[in-house]
Design a protein around this motif. Sequence first.
Motif, mmCIF file in Angstrom:
data_model
loop_
_atom_site.group_PDB
_atom_site.id
_atom_site.type_symbol
_atom_site.label_atom_id
_atom_site.label_comp_id
_atom_site.label_asym_id
_atom_site.label_seq_id
_atom_site.Cartn_x
_atom_site.Cartn_y
_atom_site.Cartn_z
ATOM 1 N N MET A 198 37.493 24.419 1.533
ATOM 2 C CA MET A 198 38.799 24.039 0.998
ATOM 3 C C MET A 198 39.496 23.038 1.905
ATOM 4 S SD MET A 198 41.130 27.391 1.835
ATOM 5 C CE MET A 198 42.727 26.630 1.785
ATOM 6 N N LEU A 199 40.339 22.252 1.302
ATOM 7 C CA LEU A 199 41.192 21.316 2.012
ATOM 8 C C LEU A 199 42.607 21.841 1.833
ATOM 9 C CD1 LEU A 199 40.970 18.582 3.507
ATOM 10 C CD2 LEU A 199 41.440 17.471 1.341
ATOM 11 N N ARG A 200 43.280 22.118 2.925
ATOM 12 C CA ARG A 200 44.627 22.694 2.853
ATOM 13 C C ARG A 200 45.590 21.878 3.705
ATOM 14 N NH1 ARG A 200 45.844 24.792 7.682
ATOM 15 N NH2 ARG A 200 44.199 25.729 8.955
ATOM 16 N N ALA A 201 46.869 22.083 3.452
ATOM 17 C CA ALA A 201 47.892 21.421 4.255
ATOM 18 C C ALA A 201 47.789 21.915 5.691
ATOM 19 C CB ALA A 201 49.273 21.710 3.685
ATOM 20 N N ALA A 202 47.847 20.987 6.623
ATOM 21 C CA ALA A 202 47.822 21.351 8.039
ATOM 22 C C ALA A 202 49.179 21.936 8.421
ATOM 23 C CB ALA A 202 47.501 20.127 8.896
ATOM 24 N N LYS A 203 49.136 22.869 9.354
ATOM 25 C CA LYS A 203 50.346 23.525 9.852
ATOM 26 C C LYS A 203 50.454 23.270 11.351
ATOM 27 C CE LYS A 203 48.487 27.086 7.676
ATOM 28 N NZ LYS A 203 48.055 28.385 7.394
ATOM 29 N N ILE A 204 51.594 23.578 11.906
ATOM 30 C CA ILE A 204 51.800 23.373 13.338
ATOM 31 C C ILE A 204 50.773 24.163 14.152
ATOM 32 C CG2 ILE A 204 53.530 25.180 13.662
ATOM 33 C CD1 ILE A 204 53.594 21.659 15.238
ATOM 34 N N GLY A 205 50.290 25.268 13.649
ATOM 35 C CA GLY A 205 49.258 26.048 14.334
ATOM 36 C C GLY A 205 47.925 25.326 14.425
ATOM 37 N N ASP A 206 47.757 24.238 13.680
ATOM 38 C CA ASP A 206 46.527 23.442 13.721
ATOM 39 C C ASP A 206 46.601 22.318 14.753
ATOM 40 O OD1 ASP A 206 45.175 24.777 11.515
ATOM 41 O OD2 ASP A 206 46.644 23.790 10.210
ATOM 42 N N LEU A 207 47.757 22.146 15.380
ATOM 43 C CA LEU A 207 47.976 21.015 16.273
ATOM 44 C C LEU A 207 46.936 20.946 17.395
ATOM 45 C CD1 LEU A 207 49.635 18.554 17.127
ATOM 46 C CD2 LEU A 207 51.154 20.115 18.367
ATOM 47 N N GLY A 226 59.161 6.816 10.349
ATOM 48 C CA GLY A 226 59.942 7.339 9.236
ATOM 49 C C GLY A 226 59.193 7.344 7.914
ATOM 50 N N MET A 227 57.881 7.087 7.956
ATOM 51 C CA MET A 227 57.095 7.076 6.721
ATOM 52 C C MET A 227 56.578 8.477 6.416
ATOM 53 S SD MET A 227 54.953 3.542 6.953
ATOM 54 C CE MET A 227 54.641 3.536 5.212
ATOM 55 N N GLN A 228 56.579 8.813 5.132
ATOM 56 C CA GLN A 228 56.053 10.106 4.713
ATOM 57 C C GLN A 228 54.600 10.221 5.167
ATOM 58 O OE1 GLN A 228 55.918 10.681 0.465
ATOM 59 N NE2 GLN A 228 55.700 12.883 0.674
ATOM 60 N N SER A 229 54.276 11.309 5.837
ATOM 61 C CA SER A 229 52.939 11.529 6.374
ATOM 62 C C SER A 229 52.621 13.009 6.281
ATOM 63 C CB SER A 229 52.879 11.099 7.849
ATOM 64 O OG SER A 229 53.260 9.755 8.002
ATOM 65 N N TYR A 230 51.353 13.325 6.243
ATOM 66 C CA TYR A 230 50.951 14.730 6.204
ATOM 67 C C TYR A 230 49.535 14.879 6.729
ATOM 68 C CZ TYR A 230 48.844 13.228 1.792
ATOM 69 O OH TYR A 230 48.130 12.556 0.834
ATOM 70 N N GLY A 231 49.246 16.076 7.154
ATOM 71 C CA GLY A 231 47.924 16.398 7.646
ATOM 72 C C GLY A 231 47.223 17.371 6.722
ATOM 73 N N LEU A 232 45.916 17.282 6.690
ATOM 74 C CA LEU A 232 45.079 18.182 5.912
ATOM 75 C C LEU A 232 44.009 18.744 6.829
ATOM 76 C CD1 LEU A 232 44.573 15.791 2.876
ATOM 77 C CD2 LEU A 232 46.054 17.796 2.920
ATOM 78 N N VAL A 233 43.668 19.992 6.641
ATOM 79 C CA VAL A 233 42.597 20.622 7.408
ATOM 80 C C VAL A 233 41.508 21.022 6.433
ATOM 81 C CG1 VAL A 233 41.952 22.632 8.802
ATOM 82 C CG2 VAL A 233 44.055 21.404 9.290
ATOM 83 N N MET A 289 42.263 15.488 8.343
ATOM 84 C CA MET A 289 42.650 14.138 7.938
ATOM 85 C C MET A 289 44.169 14.061 8.022
ATOM 86 S SD MET A 289 40.387 13.650 4.498
ATOM 87 C CE MET A 289 40.692 11.919 4.303
ATOM 88 N N PHE A 290 44.678 12.907 8.410
ATOM 89 C CA PHE A 290 46.103 12.651 8.327
ATOM 90 C C PHE A 290 46.278 11.438 7.431
ATOM 91 C CE2 PHE A 290 46.554 15.671 11.545
ATOM 92 C CZ PHE A 290 47.896 15.980 11.714
ATOM 93 N N MET A 291 47.215 11.550 6.526
ATOM 94 C CA MET A 291 47.515 10.483 5.579
ATOM 95 C C MET A 291 48.961 10.064 5.788
ATOM 96 S SD MET A 291 44.678 10.570 3.665
ATOM 97 C CE MET A 291 45.024 9.879 2.065
ATOM 98 N N LYS A 292 49.244 8.792 5.465
ATOM 99 C CA LYS A 292 50.632 8.340 5.482
ATOM 100 C C LYS A 292 50.854 7.373 4.336
ATOM 101 C CE LYS A 292 50.088 4.743 9.008
ATOM 102 N NZ LYS A 292 50.553 4.263 10.308
ATOM 103 N N LEU A 316 43.988 9.127 10.128
ATOM 104 C CA LEU A 316 43.154 9.805 11.120
ATOM 105 C C LEU A 316 42.211 10.757 10.406
ATOM 106 C CD1 LEU A 316 46.074 10.970 13.453
ATOM 107 C CD2 LEU A 316 44.497 9.103 13.967
ATOM 108 N N ALA A 317 41.010 10.881 10.886
ATOM 109 C CA ALA A 317 40.069 11.850 10.328
ATOM 110 C C ALA A 317 38.997 12.160 11.364
ATOM 111 C CB ALA A 317 39.407 11.313 9.056
ATOM 112 N N ALA A 318 38.574 13.403 11.403
ATOM 113 C CA ALA A 318 37.494 13.791 12.309
ATOM 114 C C ALA A 318 36.888 15.110 11.846
ATOM 115 C CB ALA A 318 37.996 13.929 13.745
#
Length: 173
Positions: A17-26, A72-79, A90-93, A105-107
């Motif tokens: 699954m691909l889910r929204a990244a949370k601060i715990g994923d930092l 200030g651009m909308q951005s989000y991370g996915l795990v 992945m991080f998208m903006k 970003l992706a790895a």
Amino acid sequence: MWNGLEYPLKPKKEVRMLRAAKIGDLNFVFELIIEGAEKGHFSRELCESPNEAHAFRLELASILENGVNQEGMQSYGLVYESEGKRIGFMFMKAAFANRGNELWLAAIHPDYRNKGFGKAMILTVLNKFQGKNLYLYARCSPESKVMYQLLIKNGFQLNKIGSDGTRALIYQL
């Protein structure tokens, strides 16, 4: 065994699954970025300058907590997970007046590379955006040959090559 007979177990289907990244994923994300920076896949300044690394970590935290980057651009991370284990991110903006997104970003974690997880992660994102009449942009450093090939094989087209060798790619959804 059931009623004296043995039945082969059906293979369990792997849950990805691909889910929204949370601060715990930092920490997971940041460690993969630093490992990649040492090999030139991300800015080498991140592993050469503690100040750069700290500022970048703060930007990632801001994205995970507030949904915006330092510009200030909308951005989000996915795990990306498999069987409950974090495999990659992945991080998208937002890009170009919200007419597209940049795959920023992706790895994939080293233990899971060359096993199809990167391709699955990219295809999951492409499928989510399909039919939205947007563009998806990506940039690859010269050292990121595997990511570049992965993007090209999955429909991205080379747009231009910068003076530093960074390749800009585009995918129309």
